[in-house]
Design a protein around this motif. Structure first.
Motif, PDB file in Angstrom:
ATOM      1  N   VAL A   1       0.840  -1.202   0.000  1.00  0.00           N
ATOM      2  CA  VAL A   1       0.000   0.000   0.000  1.00  0.00           C
ATOM      3  C   VAL A   1       0.876   1.253   0.000  1.00  0.00           C
ATOM      4  O   VAL A   1       1.917   1.294   0.646  1.00  0.00           O
ATOM      5  N   ASP A   2       0.430   2.261  -0.725  1.00  0.00           N
ATOM      6  CA  ASP A   2       1.113   3.552  -0.756  1.00  0.00           C
ATOM      7  C   ASP A   2       1.233   4.117   0.662  1.00  0.00           C
ATOM      8  O   ASP A   2       0.263   4.141   1.408  1.00  0.00           O
ATOM      9  N   PRO A   3       2.435   4.579   1.047  1.00  0.00           N
ATOM     10  CA  PRO A   3       2.637   4.992   2.443  1.00  0.00           C
ATOM     11  C   PRO A   3       1.756   6.164   2.887  1.00  0.00           C
ATOM     12  O   PRO A   3       1.284   6.186   4.023  1.00  0.00           O
ATOM     13  N   THR A   4       1.520   7.114   2.005  1.00  0.00           N
ATOM     14  CA  THR A   4       0.673   8.261   2.393  1.00  0.00           C
ATOM     15  C   THR A   4      -0.754   7.801   2.662  1.00  0.00           C
ATOM     16  O   THR A   4      -1.375   8.188   3.654  1.00  0.00           O
ATOM     17  N   LEU A   5      -1.275   6.967   1.774  1.00  0.00           N
ATOM     18  CA  LEU A   5      -2.648   6.490   1.953  1.00  0.00           C
ATOM     19  C   LEU A   5      -2.750   5.620   3.199  1.00  0.00           C
ATOM     20  O   LEU A   5      -3.742   5.669   3.931  1.00  0.00           O
TER      21      LEU A   5
ATOM     22  N   PRO B   1      -5.168  -4.894  -0.089  1.00  0.00           N
ATOM     23  CA  PRO B   1      -5.686  -4.937  -1.462  1.00  0.00           C
ATOM     24  C   PRO B   1      -6.024  -6.371  -1.841  1.00  0.00           C
ATOM     25  O   PRO B   1      -5.183  -7.259  -1.711  1.00  0.00           O
ATOM     26  N   GLU B   2      -7.263  -6.581  -2.260  1.00  0.00           N
ATOM     27  CA  GLU B   2      -7.666  -7.936  -2.603  1.00  0.00           C
ATOM     28  C   GLU B   2      -6.927  -8.346  -3.865  1.00  0.00           C
ATOM     29  O   GLU B   2      -6.748  -7.571  -4.781  1.00  0.00           O
ATOM     30  N   CYS B   3      -6.484  -9.590  -3.859  1.00  0.00           N
ATOM     31  CA  CYS B   3      -5.682 -10.109  -4.934  1.00  0.00           C
ATOM     32  C   CYS B   3      -6.625 -10.888  -5.822  1.00  0.00           C
ATOM     33  O   CYS B   3      -7.051 -11.980  -5.463  1.00  0.00           O
ATOM     34  N   HIS B   4      -6.996 -10.338  -6.968  1.00  0.00           N
ATOM     35  CA  HIS B   4      -7.971 -11.034  -7.793  1.00  0.00           C
ATOM     36  C   HIS B   4      -7.334 -12.284  -8.377  1.00  0.00           C
ATOM     37  O   HIS B   4      -6.152 -12.309  -8.668  1.00  0.00           O
ATOM     38  N   GLY B   5      -8.137 -13.301  -8.511  1.00  0.00           N
ATOM     39  CA  GLY B   5      -7.612 -14.542  -9.065  1.00  0.00           C
ATOM     40  C   GLY B   5      -7.136 -15.516  -8.017  1.00  0.00           C
ATOM     41  O   GLY B   5      -6.695 -16.606  -8.346  1.00  0.00           O
TER      42      GLY B   5
ATOM     43  N   ASP C   1     -11.982 -12.062   3.491  1.00  0.00           N
ATOM     44  CA  ASP C   1     -12.536 -10.723   3.325  1.00  0.00           C
ATOM     45  C   ASP C   1     -12.137  -9.881   4.547  1.00  0.00           C
ATOM     46  O   ASP C   1     -11.435 -10.361   5.443  1.00  0.00           O
ATOM     47  N   ALA C   2     -12.600  -8.617   4.570  1.00  0.00           N
ATOM     48  CA  ALA C   2     -12.102  -7.693   5.597  1.00  0.00           C
ATOM     49  C   ALA C   2     -12.355  -8.222   7.011  1.00  0.00           C
ATOM     50  O   ALA C   2     -11.470  -8.158   7.879  1.00  0.00           O
ATOM     51  N   GLY C   3     -13.554  -8.770   7.242  1.00  0.00           N
ATOM     52  CA  GLY C   3     -13.858  -9.307   8.565  1.00  0.00           C
ATOM     53  C   GLY C   3     -12.945 -10.480   8.912  1.00  0.00           C
ATOM     54  O   GLY C   3     -12.438 -10.581  10.029  1.00  0.00           O
ATOM     55  N   GLY C   4     -12.737 -11.358   7.953  1.00  0.00           N
ATOM     56  CA  GLY C   4     -11.877 -12.513   8.162  1.00  0.00           C
ATOM     57  C   GLY C   4     -10.438 -12.089   8.419  1.00  0.00           C
ATOM     58  O   GLY C   4      -9.749 -12.652   9.276  1.00  0.00           O
ATOM     59  N   ARG C   5      -9.984 -11.073   7.680  1.00  0.00           N
ATOM     60  CA  ARG C   5      -8.611 -10.594   7.887  1.00  0.00           C
ATOM     61  C   ARG C   5      -8.444 -10.030   9.292  1.00  0.00           C
ATOM     62  O   ARG C   5      -7.440 -10.278   9.962  1.00  0.00           O
TER      63      ARG C   5
ATOM     64  N   ALA D   1     -16.134  13.029  -1.922  1.00  0.00           N
ATOM     65  CA  ALA D   1     -15.077  12.148  -1.409  1.00  0.00           C
ATOM     66  C   ALA D   1     -15.468  11.638  -0.026  1.00  0.00           C
ATOM     67  O   ALA D   1     -14.615  11.443   0.832  1.00  0.00           O
ATOM     68  N   THR D   2     -16.785  11.421   0.168  1.00  0.00           N
ATOM     69  CA  THR D   2     -17.251  11.008   1.494  1.00  0.00           C
ATOM     70  C   THR D   2     -16.466   9.815   2.028  1.00  0.00           C
ATOM     71  O   THR D   2     -16.041   9.808   3.177  1.00  0.00           O
ATOM     72  N   PHE D   3     -16.265   8.814   1.178  1.00  0.00           N
ATOM     73  CA  PHE D   3     -15.558   7.607   1.634  1.00  0.00           C
ATOM     74  C   PHE D   3     -14.221   7.441   0.916  1.00  0.00           C
ATOM     75  O   PHE D   3     -13.844   6.340   0.535  1.00  0.00           O
ATOM     76  N   ALA D   4     -13.525   8.566   0.731  1.00  0.00           N
ATOM     77  CA  ALA D   4     -12.280   8.518  -0.033  1.00  0.00           C
ATOM     78  C   ALA D   4     -11.087   8.177   0.855  1.00  0.00           C
ATOM     79  O   ALA D   4     -10.184   8.973   1.053  1.00  0.00           O
ATOM     80  N   LEU D   5     -11.112   6.975   1.404  1.00  0.00           N
ATOM     81  CA  LEU D   5      -9.937   6.388   2.049  1.00  0.00           C
ATOM     82  C   LEU D   5      -9.935   4.932   1.633  1.00  0.00           C
ATOM     83  O   LEU D   5     -11.004   4.315   1.526  1.00  0.00           O
ATOM     84  N   PRO D   6      -8.744   4.366   1.410  1.00  0.00           N
ATOM     85  CA  PRO D   6      -8.739   2.974   0.917  1.00  0.00           C
ATOM     86  C   PRO D   6      -9.268   1.958   1.921  1.00  0.00           C
ATOM     87  O   PRO D   6      -9.394   0.783   1.585  1.00  0.00           O
ATOM     88  N   VAL D   7      -9.586   2.387   3.133  1.00  0.00           N
ATOM     89  CA  VAL D   7     -10.204   1.450   4.077  1.00  0.00           C
ATOM     90  C   VAL D   7     -11.694   1.268   3.785  1.00  0.00           C
ATOM     91  O   VAL D   7     -12.311   0.329   4.295  1.00  0.00           O
TER      92      VAL D   7
END
Ligand SMILES: [Zn+2]
Ligand SMILES: [Zn+2]
Lengths: 536, 354
Positions: free
Chosen positions: A67-71, A91-95, A130-134, B142-148
Motif C-alpha cells: 500500500v502507498d505509504p501516504t494512503l 488490497p484484494e488479490c484477484h484470481g 474478506d475484511a472481517g476474516g482478515r 469524497a465522502t468515503f475517499a480512504l482505501p479502508v
C-alpha cells in the motif's frame, strides 16, 4: 469451517451488549461448527490460545509492501487501530482461488512454521479472506482478540448448549486442553467425563455493588448489627487455590497470575481456597497501587523486583478448607473459620483483613472520609449472614467508596485511545497553573484521564481537539490551551516521576467546563494541598 | 482553445456557480436560479426562485418542503435531455445515488465540466444506474475517499440481517436508515432476498416510501409501527423488521419494540469504533456513496485530466489522483455534511420526530 465463520461470530460478539444474546451466538457456534474448529474457537474466546511467532511488526511490513505509504498513514490516522486498518486496506488479490484456511489450519500452520516462514504464511491467508476474516486472523495471531466475552461467558454458553451444570464444566475444564475433543464428546453424551481430580480449580468470585441508593443506606442504618465492615484496599482482588494437583493465584476473572507472583505461590503451603487482595506491603504499610503496577505485565520477575516491591495477600474469606466447601455458610461463620485457619497455618506473606467495629453507619462514614491513605479506596460492608455467592448479587455486599477530590484543569494534549476508542482522541492530558519566580504563569501537566465522559461528550471533545490542534507529535496532538475540564480523582500523592511533582489516583473527567475561561482554572498549589503523603 | 472550466465555473460561499449561465448548482442558501443534483438536505434547500432538476427530484422537494417552498418555478429535465441556458448547454445524467439523483453536465464554448453530486456505482433497484460522462473537469464527492472504505456486496449485508432475524426470533430488528434513498433501497433489497413479510415503518420514513411507490418503485407490504399503545402493553414486533431514522432507537419511541436489535445501515459502519460509539448491535455496511474503488474507477471512466473534490476526505483522494498524473483540486465546499454520519442534518433533522 473457515476463519470466516469465526470472524462472523467475533463481529457479532463485539457489538452485542446483551449477555443472553452473546450466549445465543456462542451456543450456535458449538452447535454448528465441526471439530476441531469449534474447540479452537472456544480456546480463542477463553484466551487459551497464545501465539508468539506472529508479531504486529510482520503485519506492518506486509501491508507496507502493498500500500502507498501516504494512503496508509491517512487511513491509520482515521481508523486508529492498526490491525483494523490493515484488515480494511489490504488490497484484494484477484484470481486467488485457494479456499480460506480453517481455524485449526491457522493454529497448526503457525505452530509448525519457522519464524522466517510466518510472513509468507500470513500473506497467503490474508489474500483468501474478506475484511472481517482478515481482522479476525490478525487479532487472533497477534493476541489482540478482545470480544467482550469472558471465559466465564463461554463456559456458560457451553453449559446452556449441553444442559450440563456450569460448576461441572468448571471442574472438568482443568482436565482438558484445546481443542477440547474429550470435553465435547462428554457434553454430547458420546464419551466419559474428563477427570480433573486434584487439579486447582478457579471458583467465581463474589462481587460487591456500589452503595449509593438512599434506600440501601437507610436499610443498613436501621440494622447495623446485621452488617460487618472492612477496609476496601486498593490492590488486585485474587483467589488463592491450593490443591493436591497444584497451586494457583487467580485474578478476579480467573486468569492464572501465579507466574507473576512466585513468592505468593511459594507461601501457599495448604489445601484450600481463599479470597483476598494482593498488595505491596512494606513494614506493615500498604503501598500505593502504582507500586503494585511495577509488578504487573513483567516477563521476568527478578530478585530485585521482589525485594523492592514486596507483595502480600490480605485475606478476606475462606471458600474451601481442604475439601470442605464453606461457601453456603454465613459470612460470620466463614470469618471465624478464616481466623482459625490462619492461626493454624500462619502462612507467610499473608494476613487477615481487619473487621472494623461500628455501632452506627455514621461512625463508618466518618472513618471512611478521614482515611485518606492512597491505598484505601473506601469500605466494604457485608451482610453478616451472607453466603458466598458467585457474581454480583445485590443486597449482600456493598462497596462504599469515599467522595472524590476535584480540580478544574486545562486540556493540553490529546491522544488517540485504544480499543473501541482508537479512532477518537480520547486520552486527555490536562494541566494546572503554576506561577514562576519571575511572576509569569505557565500550565504544568498534572495528569491524564481517559474516562468519565459520555459518548456524546467524547464525540464533542474529539471534534474540538481536531479543530484546535496547534501541534502534532505522532499520535499526540497539542491543543489550544482554552478548554477547562473538571477532573475528579481519589487521591493525590507526591511523585518524583511527574514534572508537576504530584500524581493523581484514578483521575477521570467529571464535566466539560466550557463556561469557564482557562485563566480561571485551578493552580498547582490547590492540588498540592490535597496531597496526603506529604513528608512531616 | 476552449476556456478552462475554472474560468467560468466559480467556487463561491454558496457553492458552485456557473457564471455565463447565471445559476448555482446545489447552493447552500436560497438563490434566484438553482440546479439541484438530488433531494438530500445538504444539496436541495427550500426557497429558491427557479429550480431545475429531474422530475423525481422536484417531486421529492415538493414532498419535503411543501409546494410553496420547493421553488417558485420548477423546470423538470429528464436524464439525457438537454437545455441551453444563456449559451451553456446543460444535461442531466443518472448518478445512481437515490431516486432522481443526477450528474449535472455543463458545456460552454467547447469545454465540459460534470458536477456529479453524490453518486455510487453499484446496482440499486430503486434508482437509475450511474452513467460515466467524459469531461475536462470532473467534480466529485469524497465522502468515503480512504482505501479502508470498500463496501461489501449489499446481498452479503442483507444476508447478515436476515440471519440475525432467524437467530433472534424473540427480538425486533430496527434498521436505522435515512428517510430518502437508503430506506427504500433496503426495503427493495430485502424483497430481492425473499423477505416478503410486511416491513414496519417509523413515521418519519413513511412519506418518502409512499412517494417512491407513486413514482413507480414497488416496495411490497409496508405497515406503520403502531402508536399510542397503553402503558404496560406487551412489547411488539418480535421477529419483524422495522425501518426508522438513524437516531430513533435512542428515543422513547423504541421502548414499545421487543428487545430491539439496533442495526444501522451506513458506510461508516466499516469502522468499528464508529459503530461501537453509536451502540449499534448489528452494523450493516450499506452506503449510497461510492467507496474507494468506485471513486477511482469513476475517475478512470470519465477520463478527465482534472478532478475537483467537493467535500469529504479530499487529502487522500487528491494524493491518489497525483499518483495517476491527474490534477486534483480540493474545493472545501461548506455546508456539505458527511452524509450518513451521525451528525448529518438528515439524521437529526425534522424527519426524526415520530
Ligand atoms: Zn446525497
Ligand atoms: Zn451530499
Amino acid at each position: 469451517m473457515s476463519v470466516q465463520a469465526f470472524a462472523d461470530l467475533l463481529e457479532r460478539l463485539v457489538f452485542t451488549p446483551g449477555r443472553n444474546a452473546k450466549i445465543a451466538l456462542i451456543r450456535r457456534w458449538f452447535a454448528d461448527q465441526p471439530d476441531p474448529d469449534r474447540g479452537v474457537g472456544l480456546a480463542a474466546l477463553t484466551g487459551e490460545l497464545a501465539f508468539t511467532a506472529a508479531k504486529p511488526s510482520i503485519i506492518r511490513d506486509l501491508v507496507a509492501s502493498r500500500v502507498d505509504p501516504t494512503l496508509l498513514a491517512l487511513s491509520h490516522d482515521y481508523v486508529g487501530d492498526l490491525a483494523e486498518t490493515v484488515a480494511l486496506i489490504w488490497p484484494e488479490c484477484h484470481g486467488v482461488n485457494t479456499p480460506p484456511p480453517s481455524l485449526s489450519e491457522v493454529v497448526e500452520g503457525l505452530e509448525l512454521a519457522s519464524r522466517a516462514e510466518v510472513p509468507a504464511l500470513m500473506e497467503g491467508w490474508l489474500d483468501t479472506l474478506d475484511a472481517g476474516g482478515r481482522l479476525a486472523l490478525i487479532k487472533l495471531v497477534t493476541g489482540g482478540l478482545r470480544v467482550g466475552a469472558s471465559a466465564r461467558l463461554a463456559k456458560t454458553a457451553l453449559a446452556e448448549w449441553s444442559r450440563q451444570e456450569i460448576g461441572e464444566i468448571e471442574e472438568v475444564w482443568h482436565a482438558v486442553v484445546p481443542p477440547y475433543l474429550p470435553l465435547f464428546r462428554w457434553l454430547e453424551g458420546k464419551g466419559p467425563r474428563p477427570d480433573a481430580a486434584g487439579a486447582p480449580v478457579f471458583r467465581p468470585l463474589m462481587l460487591a455493588h456500589p452503595l449509593e441508593a438512599e434506600a440501601d443506606i437507610v436499610a443498613i442504618e436501621h440494622a447495623p448489627a446485621e452488617w460487618r465492615a472492612e477496609w476496601k484496599w486498593d490492590g488486585i482482588r485474587v483467589q488463592l487455590t491450593g490443591a493436591p494437583g497444584g497451586r494457583r493465584l487467580w485474578s478476579r476473572t480467573g486468569e492464572d497470575i501465579s507466574g507473576a507472583f512466585p513468592e505468593i505461590a511459594d507461601a501457599m503451603d495448604f489445601h484450600g481456597v481463599l479470597d483476598g487482595e494482593l498488595l505491596v506491603i512494606r513494614d506493615g504499610a500498604v503501598a500505593p497501587f502504582s507500586d503494585l503496577q511495577q509488578r504487573l505485565n513483567r516477563k521476568v520477575i527478578g530478585p530485585k523486583l521482589m525485594r523492592d516491591y514486596p507483595v502480600a495477600v490480605r485475606l478476606y474469606d475462606l471458600l474451601l478448607d481442604g475439601e470442605e466447601d464453606l461457601r453456603s455458610l454465613p459470612f460470620t461463620t466463614r470469618r471465624a473459620r478464616l481466623e482459625a485457619w490462619f492461626a493454624r497455618h500462619a502462612p507467610a506473606r499473608m494476613d487477615v483483613s481487619e473487621l472494623i467495629p461500628f455501632e452506627k453507619l455514621e461512625h463508618l462514614s466518618a472513618l471512611r472520609d478521614s482515611a485518606r491513605e492512597a491505598s484505601i479506596e473506601g469500605l466494604m460492608i457485608k451482610r453478616a449472614d451472607s453466603a458466598y455467592v458467585p457474581g454480583r448479587v445485590k443486597g449482600l455486599w456493598w462497596k462504599w467508596k469515599r467522595a472524590p477530590l476535584s480540580v478544574d484543569a486545562v486540556l493540553m494534549y490529546a491522544q488517540r485511545g485504544h480499543g473501541k476508542r482508537s479512532s477518537y482522541y480520547s486520552d486527555y492530558t490536562f494541566g494546572l497553573w503554576r506561577t514562576n519566580e519571575d511572576g509569569t504563569r505557565e500550565l504544568v501537566p498534572v495528569g491524564k484521564a481517559y474516562s468519565g465522559f459520555t459518548d456524546q461528550e467524547l464525540i464533542f471533545l474529539d471534534r474540538w481537539v481536531r479543530n484546535h490542534t496547534t501541534a502534532r507529535f505522532g499520535p499526540v496532538r497539542e491543543v489550544e490551551k482554552s478548554f477547562v475540564l473538571e477532573v475528579i480523582f481519589d487521591a493525590a500523592q507526591l511523585s518524583s516521576r511527574h514534572r508537576s511533582g504530584v500524581a493523581m489516583r484514578f483521575p477521570r473527567i467529571a464535566r466539560l467546563r466550557q463556561d469557564k475561561p482557562a485563566e480561571e482554572a485551578d493552580r498547582l498549589e490547590t492540588l498540592m494541598a490535597m496531597v496526603e503523603n506529604r513528608p512531616g | 482553445m476552449p476556456p478552462h472550466p475554472e474560468t467560468w465555473m466559480k467556487v463561491t460561499p454558496l457553492g458552485l456557480y456557473c457564471e455565463p449561465g447565471g445559476f448555482h448548482v446545489d447552493p447552500t442558501r436560497a438563490v434566484d436560479r438553482a440546479v439541484i443534483s438530488h433531494g438530500h438536505a445538504d444539496h436541495a434547500r427550500p426557497g429558491h426562485a427557479a429550480v431545475l432538476a429531474t422530475p423525481e427530484t422536484l417531486a421529492i422537494m415538493r414532498a419535503r418542503f411543501g409546494e410553496d417552498r420547493a421553488g417558485d418555478t420548477q423546470q423538470p429535465l429528464r436524464y439525457g435531455e438537454s437545455v441551453t441556458i444563456n449559451g451553456v448547454r446543460l444535461t442531466l445524467h443518472p448518478a445512481g445515488h437515490v431516486l432522481g439523483s443526477a450528474q449535472v453536465a455543463l458545456e460552454w464554448q467547447g469545454s465540459r465540466i460534470v458536477v456529479s453530486g453524490d453518486y455510487k456505482r453499484r446496482r440499486d433497484p430503486t434508482c437509475a444506474g450511474f452513467v460515466p460522462v467524459e469531461c475536462d473537469v470532473f467534480v466529485t464527492e469524497a465522502t468515503f475517499a480512504l482505501p479502508v472504505f470498500r463496501h461489501p456486496p449489499d446481498s452479503h449485508e442483507i444476508r447478515r440481517l436476515l440471519d440475525s432475524v432467524a437467530l433472534f426470533p424473540e427480538r425486533a430488528h430496527v434498521v436505522g436508515a435515512y428517510a430518502l434513498g437508503k430506506t427504500q433501497r433496503i426495503i427493495a433489497l430485502l424483497r430481492e432476498a425473499g423477505w416478503d413479510r410486511p416491513i414496519h415503518l417509523h413515521g418519519a420514513v413513511e412519506k418518502l416510501c409512499t412517494l417512491y411507490e407513486s413514482l413507480g418503485v414497488p416496495l411490497g407490504a409496508l405497515l406503520p409501527v403502531p402508536k399510542g399503545l397503553k402503558r404496560g402493553h406487551p412489547p411488539i414486533l418480535a421477529g419483524e423488521i422495522v425501518i426508522a431514522p438513524p437516531s430513533a432507537e435512542a428515543t422513547p419511541w423504541a421502548r414499545r419494540l421487543a428487545d430491539p436489535v439496533t442495526c444501522a445501515a451506513s458506510g461508516w459502519m466499516t469502522v468499528r469504533q464508529r459503530a461501537k460509539l453509536r451502540a449499534v448491535e448489528l452494523p450493516l455496511i450499506i452506503s449510497d456513496h461510492a467507496d474507494w474503488d468506485e471513486l477511482l474507477q469513476t475517475i478512470d471512466d470519465v477520463r478527465a485530466p482534472e478532478v475537483w473534490v467537493t467535500h469529504g476526505r479530499d487529502d487522500a483522494l487528491v494524493h491518489a489522483l497525483s499518483l495517476k498524473g491527474i490534477r486534483g483540486r480540493a474545493l472545501h465546499l461548506v455546508g456539505r455534511e458527511d452524509e450518513e454520519d451521525e451528525g448529518a442534518p438528515e439524521a437529526l433533522g425534522e424527519e426524526t420526530t415520530p
